[in-house]
Design a protein around this motif. Sequence first.
Motif, PDB file in Angstrom:
ATOM      1  N   ALA A  94       7.705  16.056  -1.907  1.00 16.16           N
ATOM      2  CA  ALA A  94       7.402  14.623  -1.953  1.00 16.16           C
ATOM      3  C   ALA A  94       7.448  14.041  -3.357  1.00 16.16           C
ATOM      4  CB  ALA A  94       6.031  14.352  -1.334  1.00 16.16           C
ATOM      5  N   GLN A  95       6.979  14.782  -4.346  1.00 15.04           N
ATOM      6  CA  GLN A  95       6.948  14.236  -5.703  1.00 15.04           C
ATOM      7  C   GLN A  95       8.362  13.917  -6.183  1.00 15.04           C
ATOM      8  OE1 GLN A  95       4.878  16.588  -8.620  1.00 15.04           O
ATOM      9  NE2 GLN A  95       4.735  14.879 -10.034  1.00 15.04           N
ATOM     10  N   GLN A  96       9.276  14.842  -5.971  1.00  9.86           N
ATOM     11  CA  GLN A  96      10.669  14.620  -6.388  1.00  9.86           C
ATOM     12  C   GLN A  96      11.277  13.446  -5.616  1.00  9.86           C
ATOM     13  OE1 GLN A  96      13.223  17.974  -5.718  1.00  9.86           O
ATOM     14  NE2 GLN A  96      14.982  16.997  -6.636  1.00  9.86           N
ATOM     15  N   LYS A  97      11.053  13.392  -4.299  1.00 15.05           N
ATOM     16  CA  LYS A  97      11.578  12.289  -3.486  1.00 15.05           C
ATOM     17  C   LYS A  97      11.000  10.953  -3.942  1.00 15.05           C
ATOM     18  CE  LYS A  97      12.410  14.648   0.899  1.00 15.05           C
ATOM     19  NZ  LYS A  97      11.991  14.718   2.314  1.00 15.05           N
ATOM     20  N   ALA A  98       9.700  10.935  -4.226  1.00 17.49           N
ATOM     21  CA  ALA A  98       9.045   9.695  -4.646  1.00 17.49           C
ATOM     22  C   ALA A  98       9.589   9.217  -5.976  1.00 17.49           C
ATOM     23  CB  ALA A  98       7.527   9.907  -4.724  1.00 17.49           C
ATOM     24  N   GLU A  99       9.785  10.142  -6.917  1.00 23.89           N
ATOM     25  CA  GLU A  99      10.340   9.775  -8.221  1.00 23.89           C
ATOM     26  C   GLU A  99      11.729   9.166  -8.059  1.00 23.89           C
ATOM     27  OE1 GLU A  99      10.180  13.456 -10.349  1.00 23.89           O
ATOM     28  OE2 GLU A  99       8.050  13.235 -10.842  1.00 23.89           O
ATOM     29  N   GLN A 100      12.561   9.794  -7.218  1.00 18.62           N
ATOM     30  CA  GLN A 100      13.910   9.279  -6.991  1.00 18.62           C
ATOM     31  C   GLN A 100      13.881   7.901  -6.339  1.00 18.62           C
ATOM     32  OE1 GLN A 100      15.707  12.355  -4.632  1.00 18.62           O
ATOM     33  NE2 GLN A 100      16.228  13.620  -6.405  1.00 18.62           N
ATOM     34  N   ARG A 101      12.995   7.731  -5.368  1.00 12.46           N
ATOM     35  CA  ARG A 101      12.913   6.442  -4.661  1.00 12.46           C
ATOM     36  C   ARG A 101      12.462   5.334  -5.612  1.00 12.46           C
ATOM     37  NH1 ARG A 101      13.402   4.767   0.635  1.00 12.46           N
ATOM     38  NH2 ARG A 101      12.328   2.818   1.007  1.00 12.46           N
ATOM     39  N   LEU A 102      11.516   5.638  -6.477  1.00 10.97           N
ATOM     40  CA  LEU A 102      11.018   4.629  -7.411  1.00 10.97           C
ATOM     41  C   LEU A 102      12.064   4.254  -8.453  1.00 10.97           C
ATOM     42  CD1 LEU A 102       7.358   5.875  -7.858  1.00 10.97           C
ATOM     43  CD2 LEU A 102       8.127   3.856  -6.581  1.00 10.97           C
ATOM     44  N   GLN A 103      12.912   5.222  -8.820  1.00 12.40           N
ATOM     45  CA  GLN A 103      13.955   4.941  -9.804  1.00 12.40           C
ATOM     46  C   GLN A 103      15.025   4.028  -9.231  1.00 12.40           C
ATOM     47  OE1 GLN A 103      15.387   8.759 -11.076  1.00 12.40           O
ATOM     48  NE2 GLN A 103      13.635   9.151 -12.394  1.00 12.40           N
ATOM     49  N   THR A 104      15.308   4.156  -7.948  1.00 13.76           N
ATOM     50  CA  THR A 104      16.354   3.354  -7.326  1.00 13.76           C
ATOM     51  C   THR A 104      15.844   2.004  -6.842  1.00 13.76           C
ATOM     52  OG1 THR A 104      16.007   4.365  -5.148  1.00 13.76           O
ATOM     53  CG2 THR A 104      17.667   5.374  -6.598  1.00 13.76           C
ATOM     54  N   ALA A 105      14.543   1.836  -6.813  1.00 12.78           N
ATOM     55  CA  ALA A 105      13.970   0.560  -6.301  1.00 12.78           C
ATOM     56  C   ALA A 105      14.045  -0.542  -7.323  1.00 12.78           C
ATOM     57  CB  ALA A 105      12.525   0.781  -5.884  1.00 12.78           C
ATOM     58  N   MET A 146       0.808  -1.186   0.000  1.00 12.48           N
ATOM     59  CA  MET A 146       0.000   0.000   0.000  1.00 12.48           C
ATOM     60  C   MET A 146       0.863   1.265   0.000  1.00 12.48           C
ATOM     61  SD  MET A 146      -2.921   1.004   2.708  1.00 12.48           S
ATOM     62  CE  MET A 146      -2.812   2.663   3.239  1.00 12.48           C
ATOM     63  N   ALA A 147       1.900   1.292   0.829  1.00 11.81           N
ATOM     64  CA  ALA A 147       2.770   2.470   0.867  1.00 11.81           C
ATOM     65  C   ALA A 147       3.439   2.689  -0.479  1.00 11.81           C
ATOM     66  CB  ALA A 147       3.812   2.335   1.971  1.00 11.81           C
ATOM     67  N   LEU A 148       3.805   1.599  -1.152  1.00  9.56           N
ATOM     68  CA  LEU A 148       4.419   1.716  -2.471  1.00  9.56           C
ATOM     69  C   LEU A 148       3.441   2.323  -3.467  1.00  9.56           C
ATOM     70  CD1 LEU A 148       6.719   1.238  -4.462  1.00  9.56           C
ATOM     71  CD2 LEU A 148       5.871  -1.092  -4.759  1.00  9.56           C
ATOM     72  N   HIS A 149       2.202   1.879  -3.445  1.00 10.95           N
ATOM     73  CA  HIS A 149       1.210   2.423  -4.381  1.00 10.95           C
ATOM     74  C   HIS A 149       0.953   3.901  -4.106  1.00 10.95           C
ATOM     75  CE1 HIS A 149      -2.779   3.003  -6.307  1.00 10.95           C
ATOM     76  NE2 HIS A 149      -2.121   2.369  -7.268  1.00 10.95           N
ATOM     77  N   VAL A 150       0.874   4.290  -2.839  1.00 11.25           N
ATOM     78  CA  VAL A 150       0.686   5.710  -2.511  1.00 11.25           C
ATOM     79  C   VAL A 150       1.903   6.505  -2.969  1.00 11.25           C
ATOM     80  CG1 VAL A 150       0.350   7.383  -0.645  1.00 11.25           C
ATOM     81  CG2 VAL A 150      -0.900   5.220  -0.609  1.00 11.25           C
ATOM     82  N   THR A 151       3.101   5.931  -2.831  1.00 12.22           N
ATOM     83  CA  THR A 151       4.314   6.583  -3.329  1.00 12.22           C
ATOM     84  C   THR A 151       4.225   6.797  -4.835  1.00 12.22           C
ATOM     85  OG1 THR A 151       5.635   5.579  -1.564  1.00 12.22           O
ATOM     86  CG2 THR A 151       6.838   6.408  -3.480  1.00 12.22           C
ATOM     87  N   GLU A 152       3.728   5.797  -5.547  1.00 11.32           N
ATOM     88  CA  GLU A 152       3.544   5.936  -7.000  1.00 11.32           C
ATOM     89  C   GLU A 152       2.531   7.029  -7.329  1.00 11.32           C
ATOM     90  OE1 GLU A 152       2.433   1.929  -7.968  1.00 11.32           O
ATOM     91  OE2 GLU A 152       4.522   1.260  -8.118  1.00 11.32           O
ATOM     92  N   ARG A 153       1.480   7.121  -6.528  1.00  7.56           N
ATOM     93  CA  ARG A 153       0.468   8.173  -6.743  1.00  7.56           C
ATOM     94  C   ARG A 153       1.060   9.559  -6.501  1.00  7.56           C
ATOM     95  NH1 ARG A 153      -4.706   6.426  -3.351  1.00  7.56           N
ATOM     96  NH2 ARG A 153      -5.508   8.377  -4.246  1.00  7.56           N
ATOM     97  N   ILE A 154       1.971   9.663  -5.532  1.00  9.80           N
ATOM     98  CA  ILE A 154       2.641  10.937  -5.266  1.00  9.80           C
ATOM     99  C   ILE A 154       3.572  11.268  -6.437  1.00  9.80           C
ATOM    100  CG2 ILE A 154       4.332  12.102  -3.784  1.00  9.80           C
ATOM    101  CD1 ILE A 154       3.113  10.464  -1.423  1.00  9.80           C
ATOM    102  N   ALA A 155       4.341  10.289  -6.886  1.00 15.98           N
ATOM    103  CA  ALA A 155       5.285  10.511  -7.991  1.00 15.98           C
ATOM    104  C   ALA A 155       4.559  10.934  -9.260  1.00 15.98           C
ATOM    105  CB  ALA A 155       6.106   9.253  -8.248  1.00 15.98           C
ATOM    106  N   SER A 156       3.381  10.392  -9.501  1.00 17.66           N
ATOM    107  CA  SER A 156       2.629  10.717 -10.724  1.00 17.66           C
ATOM    108  C   SER A 156       1.927  12.062 -10.641  1.00 17.66           C
ATOM    109  CB  SER A 156       1.591   9.626 -11.009  1.00 17.66           C
ATOM    110  OG  SER A 156       0.502   9.732 -10.100  1.00 17.66           O
ATOM    111  N   GLY A 157       1.853  12.634  -9.434  1.00 20.27           N
ATOM    112  CA  GLY A 157       1.165  13.907  -9.262  1.00 20.27           C
ATOM    113  C   GLY A 157      -0.304  13.750  -8.904  1.00 20.27           C
TER     114      GLY A 157
END
Length: 75
Positions: free
Chosen positions: A64-75, A1-12
């Motif tokens: 958060a959007q920038q942090k989420a994008e970076q986290r998803l790229q490194t995952a 769930m946290a991952l999906h919310v992170t994706e929602r933040i990254a997407s805007g």
Amino acid sequence: MALHVTERIASGELAPDTPLPAERRLACEYGVSLGSARHATYLLHSRGFVVTIRSKGTYIARDAQQKAEQRLQTA
């Protein structure tokens, strides 16, 4: 769930400075227990994606959007 919310933040979809849905609503939306929703909120907070303002609620962090994008790229 946290991952999906992170994706929602990254997407805007969940924009900075907007409220994170209440934990009960997140639990219903994702079909999980309230405890799981609280744990996901805790993870988002510990990763700097959300901030909690006492008596106001939990909001998406300004960067958060920038942090989420970076986290998803490194995952």
